[in-house]
Design an enzyme around this catalytic site. Structure first.
Site, PDB file in Angstrom:
ATOM      1  N   ASP A 252       5.636   2.358   2.588  1.00 35.33           N
ATOM      2  CA  ASP A 252       4.722   1.245   2.824  1.00 35.33           C
ATOM      3  C   ASP A 252       3.860   1.590   4.038  1.00 35.33           C
ATOM      4  O   ASP A 252       4.353   1.647   5.165  1.00 35.33           O
ATOM      5  CB  ASP A 252       5.541  -0.025   3.074  1.00 35.33           C
ATOM      6  CG  ASP A 252       4.684  -1.280   3.218  1.00 35.33           C
ATOM      7  OD1 ASP A 252       3.477  -1.153   3.518  1.00 35.33           O
ATOM      8  OD2 ASP A 252       5.228  -2.393   3.060  1.00 35.33           O
ATOM      9  N   HIS A 253       2.569   1.791   3.808  1.00 34.59           N
ATOM     10  CA  HIS A 253       1.679   2.253   4.874  1.00 34.59           C
ATOM     11  C   HIS A 253       1.414   1.175   5.927  1.00 34.59           C
ATOM     12  O   HIS A 253       0.874   1.479   6.997  1.00 34.59           O
ATOM     13  CB  HIS A 253       0.353   2.733   4.273  1.00 34.59           C
ATOM     14  CG  HIS A 253      -0.309   3.815   5.072  1.00 34.59           C
ATOM     15  ND1 HIS A 253       0.189   4.290   6.267  1.00 34.59           N
ATOM     16  CD2 HIS A 253      -1.442   4.535   4.841  1.00 34.59           C
ATOM     17  CE1 HIS A 253      -0.609   5.231   6.738  1.00 34.59           C
ATOM     18  NE2 HIS A 253      -1.607   5.398   5.891  1.00 34.59           N
ATOM     19  N   ARG A 254       1.807  -0.067   5.657  1.00 29.99           N
ATOM     20  CA  ARG A 254       1.681  -1.105   6.676  1.00 29.99           C
ATOM     21  C   ARG A 254       2.708  -0.905   7.784  1.00 29.99           C
ATOM     22  O   ARG A 254       2.509  -1.353   8.921  1.00 29.99           O
ATOM     23  CB  ARG A 254       1.879  -2.496   6.052  1.00 29.99           C
ATOM     24  CG  ARG A 254       0.842  -2.892   5.022  1.00 29.99           C
ATOM     25  CD  ARG A 254       1.233  -4.185   4.339  1.00 29.99           C
ATOM     26  NE  ARG A 254       2.528  -4.069   3.648  1.00 29.99           N
ATOM     27  CZ  ARG A 254       3.129  -5.068   3.033  1.00 29.99           C
ATOM     28  NH1 ARG A 254       2.576  -6.279   3.039  1.00 29.99           N
ATOM     29  NH2 ARG A 254       4.287  -4.884   2.420  1.00 29.99           N
TER      30      ARG A 254
ATOM     31  N   PRO B 197       0.840  -1.208   0.000  1.00 29.13           N
ATOM     32  CA  PRO B 197       0.000   0.000   0.000  1.00 29.13           C
ATOM     33  C   PRO B 197       0.875   1.258   0.000  1.00 29.13           C
ATOM     34  O   PRO B 197       1.441   1.645   1.014  1.00 29.13           O
ATOM     35  CB  PRO B 197      -0.803  -0.126   1.303  1.00 29.13           C
ATOM     36  CG  PRO B 197       0.031  -0.994   2.187  1.00 29.13           C
ATOM     37  CD  PRO B 197       0.791  -1.924   1.298  1.00 29.13           C
TER      38      PRO B 197
ATOM     39  N   ILE C  38       4.764   2.298   7.966  1.00 24.21           N
ATOM     40  CA  ILE C  38       4.994   3.721   8.240  1.00 24.21           C
ATOM     41  C   ILE C  38       3.681   4.492   8.094  1.00 24.21           C
ATOM     42  O   ILE C  38       2.974   4.328   7.096  1.00 24.21           O
ATOM     43  CB  ILE C  38       6.038   4.282   7.257  1.00 24.21           C
ATOM     44  CG1 ILE C  38       7.374   3.543   7.424  1.00 24.21           C
ATOM     45  CG2 ILE C  38       6.226   5.783   7.441  1.00 24.21           C
ATOM     46  CD1 ILE C  38       8.296   3.695   6.237  1.00 24.21           C
TER      47      ILE C  38
END
Length: 309
Positions: A278-280, A102, A282
């Protein structure tokens, strides 16, 4: 899993109210579920097993829709040009990263007026030593400091996705434009090198990339990647993360902008930064802190040429 529920069949299925409610919450058509309870009664576990099977099946509900096949020759003359070897290798990897990670991109600017003044003063002396002192060398040094201050950016998720692997080394990849396509050499142990050694290695690795002489080892082990398009142009872009890394920095062309200081506008050389992450791993606040720290580090040019202990 079928997208629609057969209502008459659903109402006749051998299942209790709780199981029916559970199935509707998951969008499961009970007519397709085999019951394992008494007299074939459908249980919660049966519904869970059906969903797991549907998700694991090839071409299941999670599959991407196919791109339509078009006969382009029907509209005019065409020519088929084979992709380069690098494009054939990198394409699937980039696609996998874009689909599985993501992406979010944080945009910022860094004032590099003092940095460029210092670099201009030092570059002739560096050239006498056979070193091309480019802006990228300073950006690498600044990124090293940012990665040390924010360890989550110098990390990767493990295969299960449940653990973050924090790396105690700093290997930085950089995108190199070559006649055969984009390549990403890796500058190893960037945290142990001063700006001159970083510049020397950037030059050697870039030359090897353009000559097609990079070894596999010289393109492996990166922790963080920098994609600099400043020599070409542009104001911002969204770089794709080089998975399993969790972030990549895009750098565009610097330009002079008026900044309001001490009651007046003054011209300052501003460098656009585009940080994809990577939104998982950060969140947005961490990304904003990272780019703010990075911009402040780039503004303190003198600190970037200090000797590395």
């Amino acid at each position: 899993m079928p997208p629609l529920i057969d209502e008459p069949g659903f109402s006749r299925a051998h299942a209790g109210p709780s199981a029916r409610k559970f199935a509707r919450e998951l969008g499961v058509d009970l007519t397709h579920v085999t019951g394992s309870g008494t007299k074939g009664r459908i249980t919660h576990d049966d519904i869970k097993a059906f969903v797991k099977g549907a998700l694991a099946a090839p071409g299941g509900g999670g599959a991407l829709p196919a791109v339509p096949v078009v006969d382009f020759a029907a509209f005019g003359p065409v020519e088929a040009q084979p992709l380069t070897r690098i494009q054939r290798i990198s394409g699937p990897r980039l696609h996998a990263s874009w689909v599985n990670v993501p992406h979010v991109t944080q945009f910022d600017e860094a004032d590099i007026t003092d940095l460029e003044t210092l670099r201009t003063k030092l570059k002739d002396g560096a050239a006498e030593r056979g070193i091309k002192l480019t802006p990228l060398a300073f950006i690498v040094r600044a990124c090293v400091r940012a990665l040390q201050a924010f360890p989550a950016f110098n990390a990767s998720l493990d295969a299960t996705g449940a653990n973050l692997i924090l790396k105690k080394y700093v290997h930085i990849g950089f995108a190199a434009d070559t006649p055969n396509g984009l390549m990403v050499p890796v500058l190893r142990d960037a945290d142990r090198q001063d700006v001159y050694e970083v510049a020397r290695q950037l030059g050697e690795l870039s030359g090897a990339a353009r000559a097609g002489k990079l070894s596999a080892a010289q393109m492996q082990g990166g922790c963080f990647t920098i994609s600099s398009l400043g020599g070409i142009g542009g104001t911002a872009f969204t770089p794709i993360i080089n998975a399993p890394e969790v972030a990549i920095l895009g750098v565009s062309r610097s330009s002079y902008k008026p900044l309001y200081r001490d009651g007046q506008f003054v011209p300052r050389l501003m460098l656009p930064l585009s940080l994809s992450y990577d939104h998982r791993v950060i969140d947005g606040a961490a990304a904003a802190r990272f780019t703010t720290f990075l911009a402040a580090t780039l503004a303190d040019a003198q600190a970037l040429i200090e000797a590395v202990p």
